[in-house]
Design a protein around this motif. Structure first.
Motif, PDB file in Angstrom:
ATOM      1  N   SER A 155      32.735  11.640 -34.974  1.00  0.00           N
ATOM      2  CA  SER A 155      33.226  10.514 -35.776  1.00  0.00           C
ATOM      3  C   SER A 155      34.749  10.451 -35.851  1.00  0.00           C
ATOM      4  O   SER A 155      35.300   9.540 -36.453  1.00  0.00           O
ATOM      5  CB  SER A 155      32.630  10.591 -37.185  1.00  0.00           C
ATOM      6  OG  SER A 155      32.843  11.880 -37.708  1.00  0.00           O
ATOM      7  N   GLY A 156      35.432  11.439 -35.243  1.00  0.00           N
ATOM      8  CA  GLY A 156      36.901  11.434 -35.225  1.00  0.00           C
ATOM      9  C   GLY A 156      37.536  11.744 -36.568  1.00  0.00           C
ATOM     10  O   GLY A 156      38.636  11.272 -36.860  1.00  0.00           O
ATOM     11  N   LYS A 157      36.864  12.576 -37.374  1.00  0.00           N
ATOM     12  CA  LYS A 157      37.435  12.957 -38.674  1.00  0.00           C
ATOM     13  C   LYS A 157      38.420  14.110 -38.487  1.00  0.00           C
ATOM     14  O   LYS A 157      38.157  15.003 -37.674  1.00  0.00           O
ATOM     15  CB  LYS A 157      36.322  13.438 -39.621  1.00  0.00           C
ATOM     16  CG  LYS A 157      35.384  12.354 -40.063  1.00  0.00           C
ATOM     17  CD  LYS A 157      34.267  12.962 -40.894  1.00  0.00           C
ATOM     18  CE  LYS A 157      33.206  11.941 -41.221  1.00  0.00           C
ATOM     19  NZ  LYS A 157      32.038  12.526 -41.869  1.00  0.00           N
ATOM     20  N   PRO A 158      39.519  14.144 -39.254  1.00  0.00           N
ATOM     21  CA  PRO A 158      40.434  15.285 -39.138  1.00  0.00           C
ATOM     22  C   PRO A 158      39.723  16.568 -39.554  1.00  0.00           C
ATOM     23  O   PRO A 158      38.926  16.561 -40.485  1.00  0.00           O
ATOM     24  CB  PRO A 158      41.549  14.948 -40.131  1.00  0.00           C
ATOM     25  CG  PRO A 158      41.412  13.511 -40.426  1.00  0.00           C
ATOM     26  CD  PRO A 158      39.983  13.156 -40.247  1.00  0.00           C
ATOM     27  N   LEU A 166      48.962  17.427 -39.468  1.00  0.00           N
ATOM     28  CA  LEU A 166      49.107  16.505 -40.605  1.00  0.00           C
ATOM     29  C   LEU A 166      50.504  16.631 -41.232  1.00  0.00           C
ATOM     30  O   LEU A 166      51.151  15.619 -41.535  1.00  0.00           O
ATOM     31  CB  LEU A 166      48.020  16.782 -41.656  1.00  0.00           C
ATOM     32  CG  LEU A 166      48.085  15.972 -42.944  1.00  0.00           C
ATOM     33  CD1 LEU A 166      47.916  14.484 -42.672  1.00  0.00           C
ATOM     34  CD2 LEU A 166      47.033  16.420 -43.937  1.00  0.00           C
ATOM     35  N   PRO A 293      35.141  18.849 -41.013  1.00  0.00           N
ATOM     36  CA  PRO A 293      36.077  17.918 -41.655  1.00  0.00           C
ATOM     37  C   PRO A 293      36.956  18.571 -42.717  1.00  0.00           C
ATOM     38  O   PRO A 293      36.496  19.426 -43.478  1.00  0.00           O
ATOM     39  CB  PRO A 293      35.147  16.864 -42.261  1.00  0.00           C
ATOM     40  CG  PRO A 293      33.977  16.849 -41.344  1.00  0.00           C
ATOM     41  CD  PRO A 293      33.791  18.282 -40.925  1.00  0.00           C
ATOM     42  N   MET A 294      38.225  18.158 -42.727  1.00  0.00           N
ATOM     43  CA  MET A 294      39.224  18.769 -43.609  1.00  0.00           C
ATOM     44  C   MET A 294      38.830  18.650 -45.084  1.00  0.00           C
ATOM     45  O   MET A 294      38.552  17.551 -45.561  1.00  0.00           O
ATOM     46  CB  MET A 294      40.575  18.093 -43.373  1.00  0.00           C
ATOM     47  CG  MET A 294      41.732  18.838 -43.980  1.00  0.00           C
ATOM     48  SD  MET A 294      43.286  17.967 -43.751  1.00  0.00           S
ATOM     49  CE  MET A 294      43.695  18.364 -42.078  1.00  0.00           C
ATOM     50  N   ARG A 295      38.813  19.785 -45.781  1.00  0.00           N
ATOM     51  CA  ARG A 295      38.493  19.771 -47.212  1.00  0.00           C
ATOM     52  C   ARG A 295      39.704  19.290 -48.002  1.00  0.00           C
ATOM     53  O   ARG A 295      40.847  19.434 -47.545  1.00  0.00           O
ATOM     54  CB  ARG A 295      38.128  21.186 -47.688  1.00  0.00           C
ATOM     55  CG  ARG A 295      37.000  21.830 -46.906  1.00  0.00           C
ATOM     56  CD  ARG A 295      35.646  21.575 -47.519  1.00  0.00           C
ATOM     57  NE  ARG A 295      34.596  21.891 -46.565  1.00  0.00           N
ATOM     58  CZ  ARG A 295      33.953  23.050 -46.509  1.00  0.00           C
ATOM     59  NH1 ARG A 295      34.250  24.007 -47.343  1.00  0.00           N
ATOM     60  NH2 ARG A 295      32.989  23.247 -45.632  1.00  0.00           N
ATOM     61  N   LYS A 296      39.447  18.790 -49.201  1.00  0.00           N
ATOM     62  CA  LYS A 296      40.527  18.238 -50.037  1.00  0.00           C
ATOM     63  C   LYS A 296      41.605  19.286 -50.340  1.00  0.00           C
ATOM     64  O   LYS A 296      42.803  19.001 -50.285  1.00  0.00           O
ATOM     65  CB  LYS A 296      39.952  17.686 -51.342  1.00  0.00           C
ATOM     66  CG  LYS A 296      40.948  16.817 -52.083  1.00  0.00           C
ATOM     67  CD  LYS A 296      40.368  16.202 -53.323  1.00  0.00           C
ATOM     68  CE  LYS A 296      41.412  15.312 -53.975  1.00  0.00           C
ATOM     69  NZ  LYS A 296      40.929  14.681 -55.187  1.00  0.00           N
ATOM     70  N   SER A 299      43.834  19.581 -47.353  1.00  0.00           N
ATOM     71  CA  SER A 299      44.664  18.376 -47.238  1.00  0.00           C
ATOM     72  C   SER A 299      45.803  18.398 -48.268  1.00  0.00           C
ATOM     73  O   SER A 299      46.945  18.045 -47.956  1.00  0.00           O
ATOM     74  CB  SER A 299      43.762  17.162 -47.446  1.00  0.00           C
ATOM     75  OG  SER A 299      44.487  16.001 -47.413  1.00  0.00           O
ATOM     76  N   GLY A 333      41.790  12.711 -35.418  1.00  0.00           N
ATOM     77  CA  GLY A 333      41.861  11.873 -36.612  1.00  0.00           C
ATOM     78  C   GLY A 333      43.238  11.765 -37.243  1.00  0.00           C
ATOM     79  O   GLY A 333      43.373  11.223 -38.337  1.00  0.00           O
ATOM     80  N   ILE A 334      44.258  12.288 -36.571  1.00  0.00           N
ATOM     81  CA  ILE A 334      45.628  12.225 -37.122  1.00  0.00           C
ATOM     82  C   ILE A 334      46.562  11.630 -36.071  1.00  0.00           C
ATOM     83  O   ILE A 334      46.778  12.223 -35.008  1.00  0.00           O
ATOM     84  CB  ILE A 334      46.148  13.630 -37.543  1.00  0.00           C
ATOM     85  CG1 ILE A 334      45.165  14.317 -38.497  1.00  0.00           C
ATOM     86  CG2 ILE A 334      47.551  13.539 -38.166  1.00  0.00           C
ATOM     87  CD1 ILE A 334      45.386  15.794 -38.696  1.00  0.00           C
ATOM     88  N   ALA A 335      47.142  10.465 -36.370  1.00  0.00           N
ATOM     89  CA  ALA A 335      48.084   9.831 -35.435  1.00  0.00           C
ATOM     90  C   ALA A 335      49.489  10.375 -35.698  1.00  0.00           C
ATOM     91  O   ALA A 335      49.656  11.399 -36.348  1.00  0.00           O
ATOM     92  CB  ALA A 335      48.033   8.328 -35.616  1.00  0.00           C
TER      93      ALA A 335
ATOM     94  N   ILE B  63      44.289   9.052 -39.772  1.00  0.00           N
ATOM     95  CA  ILE B  63      45.487   9.139 -40.620  1.00  0.00           C
ATOM     96  C   ILE B  63      46.631   8.374 -39.964  1.00  0.00           C
ATOM     97  O   ILE B  63      46.863   8.504 -38.762  1.00  0.00           O
ATOM     98  CB  ILE B  63      45.840  10.621 -40.901  1.00  0.00           C
ATOM     99  CG1 ILE B  63      44.744  11.242 -41.770  1.00  0.00           C
ATOM    100  CG2 ILE B  63      47.208  10.753 -41.581  1.00  0.00           C
ATOM    101  CD1 ILE B  63      44.841  12.708 -42.020  1.00  0.00           C
ATOM    102  N   ASP B  84      37.229  15.845 -47.064  1.00  0.00           N
ATOM    103  CA  ASP B  84      35.876  16.035 -47.578  1.00  0.00           C
ATOM    104  C   ASP B  84      35.919  16.465 -49.043  1.00  0.00           C
ATOM    105  O   ASP B  84      36.705  17.341 -49.390  1.00  0.00           O
ATOM    106  CB  ASP B  84      35.169  17.134 -46.766  1.00  0.00           C
ATOM    107  CG  ASP B  84      34.239  16.545 -45.721  1.00  0.00           C
ATOM    108  OD1 ASP B  84      34.419  15.356 -45.400  1.00  0.00           O
ATOM    109  OD2 ASP B  84      33.345  17.270 -45.231  1.00  0.00           O
TER     110      ASP B  84
END
Lengths: 336, 90
Positions: A155-158, A166, A293-296, A299, A333-335, B63, B84
């Motif tokens: 799904s392209g999630k970071p 990031l 997927p990156m946890r809060k 992040s 998932g990060i541009a 992002i 998440d």
């Protein structure tokens, strides 16, 4: 021993199911992308693809030989994907490449466990079986982690490993619009100003799943600047020990990068050549957190890292200095 | 004095007790792990006025992806973070 064998077989069946599901997920993406030819044949070619390690008894040019082999492997895979999926976007192809890598890791775990189980049964070696039985919960957890990683890349999630990327992306876009260019293959460099210092920020080219070539990029930037760099600061995710807090930010020195060797070697060599201090900031996380997927809490560590960078700029550099900042990690998932 | 058969019975009972407690522990642990679920959230931010908005992750999000106009200052918003969060236990 019979009980141990039964238990191992039960766990092995679970891993086999994960392998089958993982293959199915990759095949679905291949079919959806409009693959030319037989998708299963294509996948099987890359599932057991191998790289023979270079000779280590003779260390001359070891890193260059290793890099050469890794480059060939990556180019071969990229070319293979491009040939069968020419219409698929570059970023989706990059994500698919990582999905195949995850499926390959899962398949390897399954084949190794099966090998030791069968070997133990064949030779009636209860020590081998006992060791396998005791290791099984960890092995199953590792397999489940690789399986979960597939969904993130699909799904392209970071992912957690992308925290370095990031931070770099945030820095590139914080001080107005930075000048960005692809300095080496799959690696972006942005020039920006912060606290009166000129920052050369490096990260992998997103938002597709790639780690780029940060070592080569640092070498090129420092050489172009003729070594007039006052500091190199590296940011990367690092594996935490059990009991440690996820997202904790700590500082140290050295090249914070977990590659097989060539990229780290280049950074260390160029820093040594021009006597540039090499700082590193790491963000602690588990293997599962790094590839899912990156946890809060991970992040949220980005802001803490930027605070530490600001402090390092103020305390260890002067106004007008040039600083190279490298955000290491997978940039899915990060541009920029 | 305790006879050998009684000793065996006692040992067997202890073993049985150990097995039952182990099974219960495994069952509880599995249930706990099954309950731990995550959902992916996309955080949109306006870099001009600081307005933020959270929504569920949609395929294609990344992002720094440009998003809709900021409802406050009409500037272009961007995806600031994707992460998440734990789904609370029911």
């Amino acid at each position: 021993m019979m009980l141990w064998i039964r238990n191992i077989k039960m766990h092995l069946a679970r891993i086999e199911r994960l392998v089958k599901d993982a293959k199915k997920k990759v095949l679905d993406v291949l079919k959806k992308g409009g693959i030319k030819g037989d998708p299963e044949k294509f996948l099987n070619t890359y599932l057991q693809f191998f790289v023979i390690d270079p000779v280590r008894d003779e260390p001359t040019n070891l890193m260059r030989r290793l890099e050469h082999l890794l480059d060939i492997r990556q180019k071969r895979m990229k070319l293979g994907l491009k040939q069968v999926l020419p219409d698929l976007g570059e970023f989706t192809r990059n994500n698919l490449e990582i999905m195949i890598e995850a499926a390959r890791a899962l398949d390897l775990i399954y084949r190794i466990v099966r090998h030791y189980l069968m070997l133990g049964q064949k030779t009636n070696n209860w020590i081998l079986i006992m060791q396998l039985e005791l290791e099984m919960p960890q092995i199953v957890k590792l397999a489940e982690t690789y399986y979960k990683a597939l969904d993130a890349f699909k799904s392209g999630k970071p992912v957690g490993d992308g925290i370095g990327a990031l931070v770099a992306a945030t820095l590139m876009n914080s001080g107005g619009s930075a000048i960005k260019k692809e300095i080496v293959e799959d690696t972006i460099m942005g020039v920006t100003e912060r606290k009166g210092r000129k920052l050369y920020v490096i990260k992998a080219k997103g938002p597709g799943g790639t780690v780029g070539k940060p070592g080569e990029a640092v070498k090129k930037v420092v050489e172009e600047l003729k070594g007039k760099v006052s500091r190199i600061i590296m940011i990367d995710a690092a594996l935490k020990l059990e009991g440690e807090k996820t997202g904790e930010v700590i500082e140290g020195v050295g090249a914070a990068i977990g590659d097989p060797g060539p990229e780290k070697f280049k950074i260390e060599s160029i820093a040594m050549k021009y006597n540039i201090p090499l700082d590193s900031i790491i963000i602690k996380e588990s293997l599962e957190e790094a590839i899912t997927p990156m946890r809060k809490e991970i992040s949220n560590a980005a802001e803490k890292v930027i605070e530490k960078i600001d402090k390092a700029l103020e305390e260890r550099t002067k106004e007008g200095n040039i600083v190279v900042i490298v955000g290491v990690g997978n940039t899915v998932g990060i541009a920029q | 004095m305790m006879q050998i058969s009684e000793l065996y019975t006692l040992l067997l009972l202890m073993l049985l007790l150990f097995l039952v407690t182990s099974l219960i522990r495994v069952f509880i642990e599995r249930k706990r792990l099954k309950r731990e679920q995550f959902k992916t959230v996309t955080l949109i931010k306006c870099s001009k006025c600081g307005y933020t908005e959270e929504r569920e992750f949609q395929t294609g999000d990344y992002i720094l992806k440009p998003e809709k106009e900021c409802p406050k200052c009409k500037a272009q918003t961007r995806i600031f973070k994707i992460y998440d969060v734990k789904v609370p236990r029911k």
